[in-house]
Design a protein around this motif. Structure first.
Motif, short mmCIF file in Angstrom:
data_model
loop_
_atom_site.label_atom_id
_atom_site.label_comp_id
_atom_site.label_asym_id
_atom_site.label_seq_id
_atom_site.Cartn_x
_atom_site.Cartn_y
_atom_site.Cartn_z
N LEU A 373 0.86 -1.19 0.00
CA LEU A 373 0.00 0.00 0.00
C LEU A 373 0.89 1.23 0.00
O LEU A 373 1.82 1.34 0.80
CB LEU A 373 -0.91 0.00 1.24
CG LEU A 373 -1.65 1.30 1.57
CD1 LEU A 373 -2.70 1.62 0.50
CD2 LEU A 373 -2.33 1.20 2.93
N VAL A 374 0.61 2.15 -0.90
CA VAL A 374 1.31 3.43 -0.94
C VAL A 374 0.29 4.52 -0.63
O VAL A 374 -0.76 4.59 -1.28
CB VAL A 374 1.95 3.70 -2.31
CG1 VAL A 374 2.70 5.04 -2.30
CG2 VAL A 374 2.89 2.57 -2.71
N VAL A 375 0.58 5.34 0.38
CA VAL A 375 -0.31 6.45 0.74
C VAL A 375 0.41 7.75 0.43
O VAL A 375 1.45 8.06 1.02
CB VAL A 375 -0.71 6.42 2.23
CG1 VAL A 375 -1.64 7.59 2.55
CG2 VAL A 375 -1.38 5.10 2.58
N GLU A 376 -0.12 8.51 -0.51
CA GLU A 376 0.46 9.80 -0.88
C GLU A 376 -0.10 10.88 0.03
O GLU A 376 -1.31 11.05 0.14
CB GLU A 376 0.14 10.08 -2.36
CG GLU A 376 0.44 11.49 -2.80
CD GLU A 376 -0.73 12.43 -2.57
OE1 GLU A 376 -0.50 13.52 -2.01
OE2 GLU A 376 -1.86 12.06 -2.92
N ALA A 377 0.80 11.59 0.71
CA ALA A 377 0.40 12.66 1.62
C ALA A 377 1.19 13.92 1.29
O ALA A 377 1.72 14.59 2.17
CB ALA A 377 0.63 12.25 3.07
N ALA A 378 1.26 14.23 0.02
CA ALA A 378 2.01 15.40 -0.45
C ALA A 378 1.11 16.63 -0.46
O ALA A 378 -0.07 16.59 -0.09
CB ALA A 378 2.58 15.14 -1.84
N PHE A 379 1.68 17.74 -0.92
CA PHE A 379 0.99 19.02 -0.97
C PHE A 379 -0.29 18.94 -1.80
O PHE A 379 -0.34 18.23 -2.81
CB PHE A 379 1.95 20.05 -1.57
CG PHE A 379 1.42 21.45 -1.58
CD1 PHE A 379 1.18 22.13 -0.40
CD2 PHE A 379 1.16 22.10 -2.78
CE1 PHE A 379 0.70 23.44 -0.41
CE2 PHE A 379 0.68 23.40 -2.80
CZ PHE A 379 0.45 24.07 -1.61
N GLU A 380 -1.34 19.67 -1.39
CA GLU A 380 -2.64 19.62 -2.06
C GLU A 380 -2.60 20.40 -3.37
O GLU A 380 -3.13 21.51 -3.48
CB GLU A 380 -3.74 20.18 -1.15
CG GLU A 380 -4.18 19.24 -0.05
CD GLU A 380 -5.10 18.14 -0.56
OE1 GLU A 380 -6.32 18.29 -0.50
OE2 GLU A 380 -4.56 17.12 -1.02
N ASP A 381 -1.97 19.80 -4.36
CA ASP A 381 -1.87 20.43 -5.67
C ASP A 381 -2.05 19.32 -6.71
O ASP A 381 -1.32 18.33 -6.70
CB ASP A 381 -0.51 21.11 -5.82
CG ASP A 381 -0.34 21.77 -7.18
OD1 ASP A 381 0.05 21.06 -8.14
OD2 ASP A 381 -0.61 22.97 -7.28
N MET A 382 -3.00 19.50 -7.63
CA MET A 382 -3.33 18.44 -8.56
C MET A 382 -2.13 18.07 -9.43
O MET A 382 -1.87 16.89 -9.69
CB MET A 382 -4.52 18.84 -9.44
CG MET A 382 -4.92 17.78 -10.45
SD MET A 382 -5.35 16.18 -9.71
CE MET A 382 -7.02 16.53 -9.12
N ALA A 383 -1.37 19.06 -9.91
CA ALA A 383 -0.22 18.77 -10.76
C ALA A 383 0.81 17.93 -10.02
O ALA A 383 1.39 16.98 -10.58
CB ALA A 383 0.41 20.07 -11.26
N VAL A 384 1.03 18.26 -8.74
CA VAL A 384 1.99 17.51 -7.92
C VAL A 384 1.52 16.06 -7.77
O VAL A 384 2.30 15.11 -7.94
CB VAL A 384 2.17 18.18 -6.55
CG1 VAL A 384 2.96 17.28 -5.61
CG2 VAL A 384 2.85 19.53 -6.69
N LYS A 385 0.24 15.90 -7.45
CA LYS A 385 -0.27 14.55 -7.21
C LYS A 385 -0.29 13.72 -8.48
O LYS A 385 0.03 12.52 -8.46
CB LYS A 385 -1.67 14.65 -6.57
CG LYS A 385 -1.63 15.22 -5.16
CD LYS A 385 -2.99 15.23 -4.51
CE LYS A 385 -2.96 15.95 -3.16
NZ LYS A 385 -2.20 15.23 -2.12
N ARG A 386 -0.65 14.33 -9.60
CA ARG A 386 -0.65 13.58 -10.86
C ARG A 386 0.77 13.12 -11.22
O ARG A 386 0.96 11.99 -11.70
CB ARG A 386 -1.24 14.43 -11.98
CG ARG A 386 -2.77 14.51 -11.95
CD ARG A 386 -3.30 15.37 -13.10
NE ARG A 386 -2.89 14.84 -14.39
CZ ARG A 386 -3.53 13.88 -15.05
NH1 ARG A 386 -4.62 13.32 -14.53
NH2 ARG A 386 -3.09 13.46 -16.23
N GLU A 387 1.74 13.97 -10.97
CA GLU A 387 3.12 13.58 -11.27
C GLU A 387 3.55 12.41 -10.38
O GLU A 387 4.20 11.47 -10.84
CB GLU A 387 4.04 14.79 -11.06
CG GLU A 387 5.50 14.48 -11.39
CD GLU A 387 6.40 15.68 -11.21
OE1 GLU A 387 7.63 15.51 -11.30
OE2 GLU A 387 5.88 16.79 -10.97
#
Length: 686
Positions: A373-387
């Protein structure tokens, strides 16, 4: 198979309760026990009686579903009176939970044996009730009355070891030997002629002073809770009245509380949680995947909190940052959290080291390795999350579950950055993630049943409450909260002060008002989100532009002199808000407490109705559970959708119509579902 069977073993009657899943004391169980007790008493070859259970639960309490139905004899007090009247000794062989009525059954027996994994408690207070079948009288006659009072007022179960130290349990027996030992134990007690009926005891008068000291503290801490006041009254009666008269008082108070609106709301919350926890509709044969290794992308406050939740559950966890400095800060943050827990006595130094031994901090997404399981908890920015998800798609192992912790972004769009959208979903943890119970499990359009079930099972493994929701800006909780936040800002502009707004909600039952909460979290968090989405909050924006970001800057809605954690009203904040109102052309006025409360809560309820219309939440109970566990909605008010039904949807619809007209905002007009239910005289739970 009958719910109660009677088996004879060399002069001992063994009564086995088998009423899955939790051996609740429904009518069939009570009737079966009563009949078996009569048969055993009439049998001259029976020397003693053992009450035991099949499965992993002794008796988990009353069947609460029967509370709203006409009582069917024998009632639990009648059943326990039959045990009391029986001349043969009773032994309770407790394996698993003995809670509420289950412990009352055990207390009516002469002796109690338990297994190491057993738990014993009287948790009725959490349902707005008191023990109603002699528990308030038998427990203070068995153990230190002040300890009994505290145990009932808190409602938290005791382990077998703790119960033995208190004197509730006579012996702790390995589960595999329990029945054999109980039969032998009962035969020995019968040979000795030993019986210990608590109904024949009286608490020592010397213990009264300690009870009064404990009662004073409890009543101060739990002021306004009628069930706690009733428990104190019943324990006092144990010193002042006969057992018969004291149990009569207990029953009267129990029945009164059962009709109390607080208790009804608390019982509703109990069932809502169980309804929300039901397995969602999935294809036959779908099952969760095993999760033994986890990777967390981002080691900030949220990512570190999520990591701690996994470490606490004994799961190997890798926290991944973008550089060595970030990885070091994450390691220090997590270690510091555990050291603080050691300093407060919550865990041992050994437990801290055991948990930290499961932690790795790494740099670079390529370190996700073999994570299940990978949980992404990065900055709330769509471009960041899509990358991030595009990269994870290439490097995460096949069939790994890829979860985003976004609090409001479109999970479908995030999933579209991968070639395996069936493995992607949202797991929205709430801050602080290692403490808050709620996880919104966001099912995207392509999320597979296996992926969904894995996220649910994982949340439960973390001792959290998962609620399945659909994709929509803010999902359920934050989407409704946004409506409240809009009204907070509007109320400030129209003339309400931060302290007046906060007082309206704290008097309603929230532990903290929205302005104080905003200052605690940092006003810049919402400000940044508004700027990213093109939204405005004129009062809050003006405060942020003036550098008033909350407690961290010593100024926000309130002033925090000398780094105080408690804010005080600040004329400067009022001047800034007043100037913002003038720029918006809003005339200020005095606003009543009732209007403030309605404007904070009714738009949220209206948004909840839209969420149901759109299928973002399946049931009103799901929305209520989200608000109970994610936003500290006062439990004794049931949840926003339950509260709406108590207020009456017609009343709410009329106020929303007025609010929509006054603010010239059609989004405040009653949602279609709310309006139609109001016309039909129904509620969300009808």
């Amino acid at each position: 198979m009958p719910p109660v069977t009677l088996e004879k073993r060399n002069g001992i009657a063994l009564l086995i309760i088998d009423n899955p899943p939790v051996n609740a004391l429904g009518h069939a169980v009570r009737a079966g026990l009563a009949e078996s007790i009569r048969a055993a008493e009439a049998d001259g070859t029976v020397e003693a009686i053992v009450i035991a259970s099949a499965g992993k639960t002794f008796i988990a309490g009353a069947d609460i579903k029967e509370f709203n139905a006409p009582p069917q004899p024998p009632s639990l007090p009648e059943l326990l009176a039959a045990i009391d009247a029986c001349k043969k000794p009773f032994v309770a062989a407790i394996d698993g939970a003995a809670l509420g009525g289950g412990l009352e059954v055990a207390l009516t027996c002469d002796f109690r044996l338990a297994t190491p994994a057993s738990t014993l408690g009287l948790p009725e207070v959490k349902l707005g009730l008191i023990p109603g079948a002699g528990g308030t009288q038998r427990l203070p006659r068995l153990i230190d009355p002040a300890a009994a009072l505290s145990m009932m007022a808190e409602g938290n179960p005791k382990t077998a070891e703790a119960a033995a130290r208190l004197g509730i349990v006579d012996e702790i027996i390995p589960a595999e030997n329990l029945l054999d030992v109980a039969v032998t134990f009962a035969r020995q007690r019968a040979a000795e002629g030993a019986k210990r009926r608590l109904s024949e005891r009286t608490p020592a008068s010397a213990e009264r002073a300690a009870v009064e000291e404990a009662a004073t503290k409890i009543l101060k801490k739990r002021a306004g809770e009628p069930q706690v006041e009733a428990i104190v009254r019943c324990v006092r009666a144990a010193f002042e009245e006969s057992f018969k008269d004291a149990t009569r008082l207990e029953r009267e108070l129990f029945l009164q509380l059962k009709e109390n609106e607080r208790s009804k709301a608390l019982r509703y919350a109990f069932f809502a949680e169980r309804e929300a926890a039901r397995k969602p509709q999935v294809a036959e044969g779908a099952a969760p995947r095993p999760v033994k290794q986890v990777a967390i992308i981002g080691g900030g406050t949220m990512g570190s909190g999520i990591a701690i939740a996994f470490l606490d559950a004994g799961i190997a966890t890798t926290v991944i940052e973008t550089d060595e400095a970030g990885a070091s800060r994450a390691a220090e943050r997590i270690s510091g959290n555990y050291q603080s827990a050691v300093d407060r006595g919550r865990i041992s130094a050994e437990q801290k080291e055991d948990r930290l031994s499961l932690l790795k901090t790494e740099v670079g997404l390529d370190k996700v390795g073999q994570a299940d399981l990978v949980v992404e908890a990065a900055f709330e920015d769509m471009a960041v999350k899509r990358e991030i998800f595009s990269t994870l798609d290439r490097i995460a192992k096949p069939r790994a579950v890829l979860a985003t912790n976004t609090s409001y972004l479109d999970v479908n769009e995030i999933a579209a950055a991968t070639a395996r959208p069936e493995d992607v979903l949202g797991m929205h943890f709430f801050s602080p993630a290692n403490i808050m119970q709620l996880v919104e499990v966001v099912r995207a359009s392509a999320t597979s049943d296996e992926t969904l079930l894995t996220a649910i099972a994982t949340a439960k493994m973390l001792q959290k409450t998962p609620v399945v929701v659909g994709v929509g800006h803010g999902f359920v909780g934050n989407r409704m909260l946004a409506r409240r936040s809009e009204q907070v800002d509007r109320l400030l502009l129209e003339g309400a002060s931060p302290s007046e707004i906060d007082a309206a909600l704290t008097e309603f039952g929230f532990k903290m008002g929205p302005c104080a909460m905003g200052d605690l979290a940092g006003l810049d968090i919402s400000w940044r989100m508004r700027k990213a989405t093109g939204r405005r909050a004129p009062a809050a924006d003006a405060l942020c532009e003036a550098g008033r970001l909350g407690q961290k800057t010593g100024r926000g809605y309130y002033l925090y002199p000398d780094a105080s954690r408690k804010g005080v009203p600040d004329p400067e904040a009022e001047t800034i808000i007043q100037a913002a109102a003038e720029r918006e052309g809003i005339a200020r006025r005095t606003i009543s407490r009732q209007e403030i409360l309605q404007r904070l809560i009714y738009p949220m309820i209206n948004e909840g109705a839209r969420i149901l219309e759109e299928g973002i939440a399946e049931r009103p109970a799901d929305i209520d559970v989200i608000w109970l566990h994610g936003y500290a909605w006062p439990r004794w008010r049931g949840g926003p959708m339950y509260y709406a039904d108590q207020m009456g949807l017609a009343t709410i619809a009329a106020e929303l119509e007025r609010l929509s007209t006054d603010q010239k905002d059609e989004s405040l007009a009653p949602a279609g579902l709310l309006a139609s239910l109001a016309r039909e005289g129904k509620g969300f739970h009808s």
